[in-house]
Every structure is written in C-alpha cells, then in structure tokens.
Design an enzyme around this catalytic site. Structure first.
Site, PDB file in Angstrom:
ATOM      1  N   ARG A   1       0.848  -1.193   0.000  1.00 54.43           N
ATOM      2  CA  ARG A   1       0.000   0.000   0.000  1.00 54.43           C
ATOM      3  C   ARG A   1       0.884   1.244   0.000  1.00 54.43           C
ATOM      4  O   ARG A   1       1.992   1.249   0.550  1.00 54.43           O
ATOM      5  CB  ARG A   1      -0.878  -0.015   1.258  1.00 54.43           C
ATOM      6  CG  ARG A   1      -1.820   1.190   1.423  1.00 54.43           C
ATOM      7  CD  ARG A   1      -3.227   0.766   1.207  1.00 54.43           C
ATOM      8  NE  ARG A   1      -4.201   1.743   1.700  1.00 54.43           N
ATOM      9  CZ  ARG A   1      -4.928   2.506   0.905  1.00 54.43           C
ATOM     10  NH1 ARG A   1      -4.766   2.456  -0.414  1.00 54.43           N
ATOM     11  NH2 ARG A   1      -5.851   3.313   1.401  1.00 54.43           N
TER      12      ARG A   1
ATOM     13  N   THR B   1     -10.092   1.122  -7.761  1.00 59.80           N
ATOM     14  CA  THR B   1      -9.453  -0.179  -7.540  1.00 59.80           C
ATOM     15  C   THR B   1      -9.781  -1.213  -8.605  1.00 59.80           C
ATOM     16  O   THR B   1     -10.710  -1.073  -9.386  1.00 59.80           O
ATOM     17  CB  THR B   1      -9.746  -0.800  -6.142  1.00 59.80           C
ATOM     18  OG1 THR B   1     -11.111  -1.181  -6.077  1.00 59.80           O
ATOM     19  CG2 THR B   1      -9.446   0.154  -5.030  1.00 59.80           C
TER      20      THR B   1
ATOM     21  N   THR C   1      -4.906  -0.438  -6.467  1.00 64.10           N
ATOM     22  CA  THR C   1      -5.666   0.809  -6.608  1.00 64.10           C
ATOM     23  C   THR C   1      -4.771   2.010  -6.884  1.00 64.10           C
ATOM     24  O   THR C   1      -3.600   2.026  -6.501  1.00 64.10           O
ATOM     25  CB  THR C   1      -6.484   1.086  -5.328  1.00 64.10           C
ATOM     26  OG1 THR C   1      -7.326   2.212  -5.527  1.00 64.10           O
ATOM     27  CG2 THR C   1      -5.580   1.329  -4.128  1.00 64.10           C
ATOM     28  N   ILE C   2      -5.360   3.011  -7.558  1.00 66.84           N
ATOM     29  CA  ILE C   2      -4.806   4.370  -7.565  1.00 66.84           C
ATOM     30  C   ILE C   2      -5.820   5.322  -6.922  1.00 66.84           C
ATOM     31  O   ILE C   2      -5.706   6.523  -7.024  1.00 66.84           O
ATOM     32  CB  ILE C   2      -4.410   4.851  -8.983  1.00 66.84           C
ATOM     33  CG1 ILE C   2      -5.578   4.720  -9.959  1.00 66.84           C
ATOM     34  CG2 ILE C   2      -3.182   4.115  -9.493  1.00 66.84           C
ATOM     35  CD1 ILE C   2      -5.323   5.375 -11.319  1.00 66.84           C
TER      36      ILE C   2
ATOM     37  N   GLU D   1      -3.859   8.728  -3.234  1.00 66.09           N
ATOM     38  CA  GLU D   1      -4.140   7.944  -2.028  1.00 66.09           C
ATOM     39  C   GLU D   1      -4.167   8.794  -0.762  1.00 66.09           C
ATOM     40  O   GLU D   1      -4.724   8.368   0.256  1.00 66.09           O
ATOM     41  CB  GLU D   1      -3.086   6.834  -1.881  1.00 66.09           C
ATOM     42  CG  GLU D   1      -3.649   5.532  -1.391  1.00 66.09           C
ATOM     43  CD  GLU D   1      -4.666   4.939  -2.345  1.00 66.09           C
ATOM     44  OE1 GLU D   1      -5.819   4.736  -1.911  1.00 66.09           O
ATOM     45  OE2 GLU D   1      -4.330   4.689  -3.509  1.00 66.09           O
TER      46      GLU D   1
ATOM     47  N   SER E   1     -10.765   0.091   2.123  1.00 64.51           N
ATOM     48  CA  SER E   1     -11.851  -0.897   2.097  1.00 64.51           C
ATOM     49  C   SER E   1     -11.429  -2.214   1.457  1.00 64.51           C
ATOM     50  O   SER E   1     -12.205  -3.172   1.454  1.00 64.51           O
ATOM     51  CB  SER E   1     -13.048  -0.328   1.319  1.00 64.51           C
ATOM     52  OG  SER E   1     -13.567   0.804   1.960  1.00 64.51           O
TER      53      SER E   1
END
Length: 568
Positions: A106, A380, A398-399, A419, A451
């Site tokens: 992340r 995502t 994800t971005i 993010e 999430s």
C-alpha cells in the site's frame, strides 16, 4: 426399398454419432460455456488480462507469476482503476506448505506530509499533493522473490506488446472516461492518451500507451530498483513535484513492501477465511460474517419473499454495525488497534451485536455508535488466481479515485495515485457532524485506511475453496461479503454469486442503496422495516471470484465492468 431406407437410416445415425464425437473429443479453443476449468483459472476485470494470466500459468508460471502478469495488463486496460503509480495488497496461499501470507504494498504518506496539510477535499483528490509514495512495483518484486518461477522480465512482455500495439477501450474504461471526461479534458497529459479530436475515447476505440510501454521495458530489464532508486526515480519525483506534490527521492528510496506471515483468520464452519488486517478492511469483513453466521443462513433463508426480506434486513444491519467499528481502524504501525481488531474478529463480540439487531426495524445511525467518520475511498481493481498445484492469489490494487491524482507523466506514462485522500483530516468534518477519525490522520510513512479485502477461503483438507475480492471503494467490503454469503451459505453457483443484484449500507450516510434488478420483495421488506432506500446510480462493486467445484475451478469476472475469466 426397405434395405435402402435401412442403409440411409444407419448412415444418418453414423453421421450424428460422428458429429457428437467431434464435439466431445476434438480439441477446441472456445471458452467453456460455464467457465469451469479442470486445472487452473484466472478471473480479472478484463478478458485479455485473464488470458495473459492463464498463458503465464500454462508456461509453467506460479499463481503469483500469473497475478503479476495479469495486473500489469489491468494497469493498461483499466488504467482508471490501478497501475504502477498506485499500490496493492496480495493474499497468497501456498498449497504445498498450506500457509497463507499477505504482501502489503500500500502507498504511504511522504515524509513531508502532516495531519493538517489539507484544507479542502479538492487538494487531497487531485494534483501532486494528493500523491502518496507508490508501492505497486515493490509489491510485485517481493511476491516474485518469494513465489516466482518464471523470469521477472517474462511477466512484463505481454503488456509491453499490448501498450505498444494498442487495444480497444473496454466497458469499464469507457464508462470511467465518460464519467470523468471534464477532468480528462482539463489535463493535457491525460487527453494525450484518452482523447481523440478533443473528445474522450469510447468503447471499442483503439488506445496506445507507448511511453508506459517503454517504462515497462525499463522495469523488465532493470527490476523494481529502477522505479525506487534507479533510472526512473528522478523523473518520477520531478513529475510529482512539478504538479505540486511533496514526494521525494528519499521517499522512494526508503519504500519497502511488507511481508505479513500471520494474516487475519476467521472460521466459517469447517473452512478458514484469510484476509489482510488493518489498515485494510479484513476486520470489517470478519465482523460482518461473524455477526451473520449466528443466523445459520442456508438456501432456505432466501426461498420465500418473507424469508428473503428478513435475511437481507439482517445482512444490512450487520453492515451498519461493522462500518460503525471501521471508524476506529488505522495503520497498526502508528496507532494501537489491537483491541479493536480483537473485538471485530471475535465471535463473542459479534454475538453481542447480533443480539441488538431487531428483526422488525432498523434504527437511527446513533444506535450503531459510530465514534468518528472516515472518508470514502474509490476505484481499484481485483483479480483472483488459482494455479495447477492448487495455490492461489487474491490481489486488490488501486490508484484510488478514477484516474487517481490526474497527474500523468508525459515522459514515463505513469499515472499517479491520489491515495492521500484516503486519510482523515482534522480540518474536514463530514456532512453528518461526525468528527474525523484520529486513527486515520496523516503521519509521514503511514498507510491510510482502505476498504480493500482480498480473501482466500481454505477447507479443513487444506484445499482452496474460494478466492474472492472486489473493487469499488467503500462498497468493496459489502460486495465481497455478499459474494461469500451467496456462494457458501445460499449455495449459488459462482456466476450467480457474483452477478446477483447487490445492496450496500455503510451507516454514514444512513441510506441503503439498491442495484437495479434487485428482488422487489427485498426492497419492500426493507422499506417496511424503515430503511431509507435509494437506487444505485450505476452499480455496486465489481467482484472477481473462483470457487472449487467437483468439475474444477468455476470462475466469474463481474459483467458490471465487462470482465471475463480464463483458464484451462
């Protein structure tokens, strides 16, 4: 004459048998009608990416090899959702050792970041200041070091060709381009790729990404170091800082993906569910399922309109209690969430919350005791993989918001995340008057709450039963929960488990959102129980799942984004 008719009849029978034999026994390149594959399967949100993952497995690659190759493809075909300018989590199950692990890649807050750096949500959603330190490539590197079989460069090759030669815009990307067209047109670097004659591309139009292809080539040859402390680093920093960002070369140099050898684990009957812990939403999913498993749901729970209405009311109430506790979560390296996670994964705690669910009515949001609020996340992409040997990968990348920060490098082609918007800010109180969550305030090096919850479910025999996850921001956790409930408890086949119309409630706002096509008996039952109902403007979440069946691996890629699985 009779003899002639007899000969004709025998010839006709022989012809029919020959045709049947050819259909049954001759090799075919067509996809199985029901997407059940005897040996291995990949479910990504774009068919070409599923095929790239499948071909990687066929070439002797591991489940991790297939996941990396497919993710590099998704970063092109659904560039609005993920890419190498973002971050990811991988849940990995090794069928030989029978152990699950998590790789945390992340994004993290830059070292110059501070809790009060944003005075408005616009600053955290778009522009260089919204960019957190990307982790995607470091995540691939660590996963490949631990579980890769094929050479690193081999994993990039199909996507290098795809980016260079071009590909048709798919359903998911087309919808995102239409929805974001004003923002795309405002940013020349985005329009350079995603516009033609001043208008955004549409489904079926050809899109090429030659600069990103070159960057993929560099990474294939030089490895992850090129991104973090090598030939690409200076340009990455320059691109972000020229857009107003604060990411430095030191931030990139210091970034490391994290191996977590003790994932969050909960029991589901005779199976074990593995998912990432905080700052991801594994604890939220665990609480939802622990509350609901006390009802002993089965196919009978949805057989009649009355039973189905009550069942979905209970599901929504579990969502609401779980999202109330979500506001206490944060990065465990910076805040002590041990007791919160212990409670959220505790059956005893779930029993107490279940006892507070009334079968006849819902309640005001204060009844569920939310202490703080956390901002919505978005975007995502998720993919699920099972390899020949029964090992599995569940990966969510994800971005954040569609097209991330909207900052795209015209040199490297990298589209950077936004993010930082996933953090809470002390300067921004939400519209419900609920205070922002201090557990999710910005600190240098900290990861924001997410999430995402890539899941692998394993039976007591050590064999994978289900690989599942979703994309769709705050709807990820509820969509993943529903797919598991549909498959494991209601007995739906995997396609129906994924495609069944969904509903979502995250407590704040106090609204139960229903997808088009949901059973009207469910909608009526929720209204009777005083839920505030709202129709979804588009769809709720996008799920990719693979389930073990007696015939093989049944795979489903959600049609909501136009995906399709592949396997053999």
């Amino acid at each position: 004459m009779k003899k002639r008719y007899l000969l004709l009849a025998l010839a006709a029978v022989a012809l029919v048998l020959l045709i049947l034999g050819l259909c049954l026994w001759l090799p075919s390149n067509s996809k199985p009608h029901n997407h059940v594959y005897p040996r291995a399967a990949v479910a990504a949100d774009a068919l070409r990416c599923s095929e790239i993952g499948r071909d990687t497995l066929r070439d002797g690659g591991s489940a991790v090899d297939a996941a990396i190759a497919a993710l590099l493809c998704v970063g092109l075909m659904n560039a609005h959702s993920m890419g190498i300018g973002g971050g990811l989590f991988l849940t990995i199950y090794n069928s030989t050792t029978r152990k699950a692990e998590i790789i945390n890649a992340r994004e993290v807050a830059p070292r110059l970041a501070s809790a009060s750096m944003f005075n408005s949500s616009e600053q955290s959603e778009e522009g260089g200041l919204s960019v957190a330190v990307p982790g995607e490539i470091r995540g691939y590197e660590l996963a490949h070091q631990r579980h890769g079989r094929l050479p690193w460069a081999r994993l990039f090759q199909p996507s290098i060709e795809l980016a260079s030669q071009g590909f048709p815009v798919g359903k998911g990307l087309a919808a995102a381009l239409e929805r974001s067209q004003d923002a795309i047109k405002r940013h020349p670097a985005l329009c350079e790729v995603f516009c033609r004659n001043g208008n955004v591309l549409r489904e079926g139009d050809l899109v090429t990404m030659p600069r990103l292809a070159k960057t993929y080539e560099t990474l294939a040859v030089e490895g992850a170091q090129a991104f973090y402390n090598g030939s690409l680093t200076a340009q990455i920093v320059k691109d972000i800082q020229e857009a107003g960002g604060i990411v430095t070369a030191e931030d990139l140099n210091n970034y490391r993906a994290e191996l977590i050898e003790q994932p969050l684990r909960i029991s589901l009957g005779d199976a074990q569910l593995y998912a990432p812990n905080a700052p991801l939403s594994g604890p939220v999913l665990a609480l939802i399922l622990n509350i609901l498993k006390g009802y002993n749901f089965s196919r009978a729970s949805v057989e009649t309109p009355e039973q189905k209405g009550l069942t979905y009311h209970r599901i929504v109430e579990a969502f609401r209690f779980a999202y109330a506790k979500r506001t206490l979560l944060g990065d465990p390296k910076f805040v002590n969430v041990t007791e919160v996670v212990r409670n959220m994964s505790s059956e005893f705690f779930a029993d107490q919350l279940r006892a507070r669910i009334s079968d006849t009515t819902t309640h005001p949001d204060s009844y569920y005791e939310p202490e703080f609020y956390t901002p919505d996340d978005a975007g995502t992409a998720h993919l699920s993989v099972v390899s020949d040997d029964g090992s599995a990968v569940s990966a969510t990348s994800t971005i954040n918001l569609y097209f991330g920060s909207k900052v795209r490098s015209r040199i490297s082609g990298i589209l950077f995340n936004d993010e930082m918007d996933d953090f809470s800010s002390p300067n921004i109180t939400n519209q419900f008057g609920v205070r922002p969550s201090p557990a999710n305030f910005i600190t240098p090096g900290k990861q924001p709450l997410s999430s995402m919850c890539p899941v692998i479910i394993v039976g007591e025999d050590g064999q994978v039963r289900m690989v599942v996850g979703a994309s769709g921001g705050t709807q990820i956790t509820t969509s993943t929960a529903l797919a598991i409930i549909h498959s494991l408890w209601f007995g739906y086949d995997v396609k129906r488990a994924v495609e069944e119309p969904r509903l979502h409630n995250q407590l704040l706002p106090n609204t139960t959102t229903l997808e088009k096509g949901i059973d009207q008996a469910v909608a009526a039952a929720l209204k009777t129980r005083h839920h505030y109902i709202q129709d979804a403007s588009t769809f709720i979440g996008v799920v990719q799942a693979i389930v073990r069946t007696p015939s093989g691996w049944a795979a489903a890629s959600d049609s909501r984004k136009g995906g399709e699985p592949a396997g053999y």
